[in-house]
Design an enzyme around this catalytic site. Structure first.
Site: not given
Length: 272
Positions: A21, A42, A69, A95, A165, A169, A200, A202
């Site tokens: 995705r 994924d 992951v 990612n 978040y 990050k 973005v 997505t």
């Protein structure tokens, strides 16, 4: 005009997590267009509708492995798949990620741990697992192997109701700098850089905006898209393919002298 048929990654093998995705899929598509062979992972089962559709569309140069992951054994299985199919690896794109929003006092420990597990532990495990293979084959190309860890502009600046978040990050950003220095000091042929996207278009962003709508922040997700676009100097959100172009640059020999750096692609958001 960007040349998507230059085949500048011919001979290279890439691994992309969260590859079904959004930015991950765009990276896979760009790598394939540039001549690389790609293994993507994924959470979806290999026979799921999405995984089957993507695999069928990408062709024989791409293969898929289901992986969570946060689980080291899944990363080891992914490494075994890369080793079995290609015997080498030159590009690792970490990612896969999720978001979590809300006032800090409303966050649960379960939610905090989950975002750290996926966004931070997932990056650590990907690097830990694939470093030996990257180090072994990085010397085959100028600039060595390339690790690209997807962070965010939220790893550079604070923002309301995104503390978890931001923290995740920001951790990715500094982890990337640390391993970049570590590898360079040890003369290992691996570069590591972080990508910092702005807003973005997505599935992750759309799902996040829908949650804000559900909380009463707007009447519909498009209202939030319009508001973010208005706050962005370039006046729009990014397309995933634009971010994939940045990842391609970091994966290519054009960035051979870059390590421990931050590539910010945010339409001017953090320049304000």
């Amino acid at each position: 005009m960007t040349d998507l048929g230059s085949q500048r990654l011919t001979g290279k093998v890439a691994f992309v997590s969260g590859g079904l995705r959004g930015i991950g899929l765009a990276c896979v598509e760009r790598f394939l267009a540039e001549g690389a062979e790609v293994v993507l992972s994924d959470l979806d089962a290999p026979d799921s509708a999405l995984a089957s559709e993507v695999r069928g569309r990408l062709g024989q140069a791409a293969s898929y492995v289901q992986a969570n992951v946060t689980k080291e054994e899944d990363w080891q299985r992914a490494r075994d798949a890369v080793q079995s199919r290609h015997g080498k690896l030159h590009i690792l794109v970490n990612n896969a990620g999720i978001d979590l929003t809300g006032p800090v006092e409303s966050l649960t420990m379960e939610g905090w741990r989950r975002i750290m597990d996926i966004n931070v532990d997932g990056v650590f495990l990907g690097v830990k697992t694939f470093v030996p293979l990257l180090a072994e084959h990085g010397k085959e190309f100028r600039g060595g192997a390339s690790i690209i860890n997807v962070s965010s502009i939220m790893g550079l600046v604070g923002y309301t109701d995104t503390s978890a978040y931001n923290a995740s990050k920001g951790a990715v950003r500094l982890f990337t700098k640390s391993i970049a220095v570590e590898f360079a000091k040890k003369a290992m042929p691996i570069r590591a850089n972080s990508l910092h996207p702005g807003f973005v278009v997505t599935p992750l962003l759309q799902e996040g905006f829908q949650r804000w709508v559900d909380k009463g922040a707007a009447e519909k997700p498009q209202d939030l898209v319009d508001a973010v676009a208005a706050q962005t100097p370039l006046g729009r959100l990014a397309d995933p393919a634009e971010l994939a172009a940045g990842v391609f640059f970091l994966a290519s020999e054009d960035s051979a002298y870059m390590t421990g750096a931050e590539l910010v692609m945010d339409g001017g958001w953090t320049a304000q």
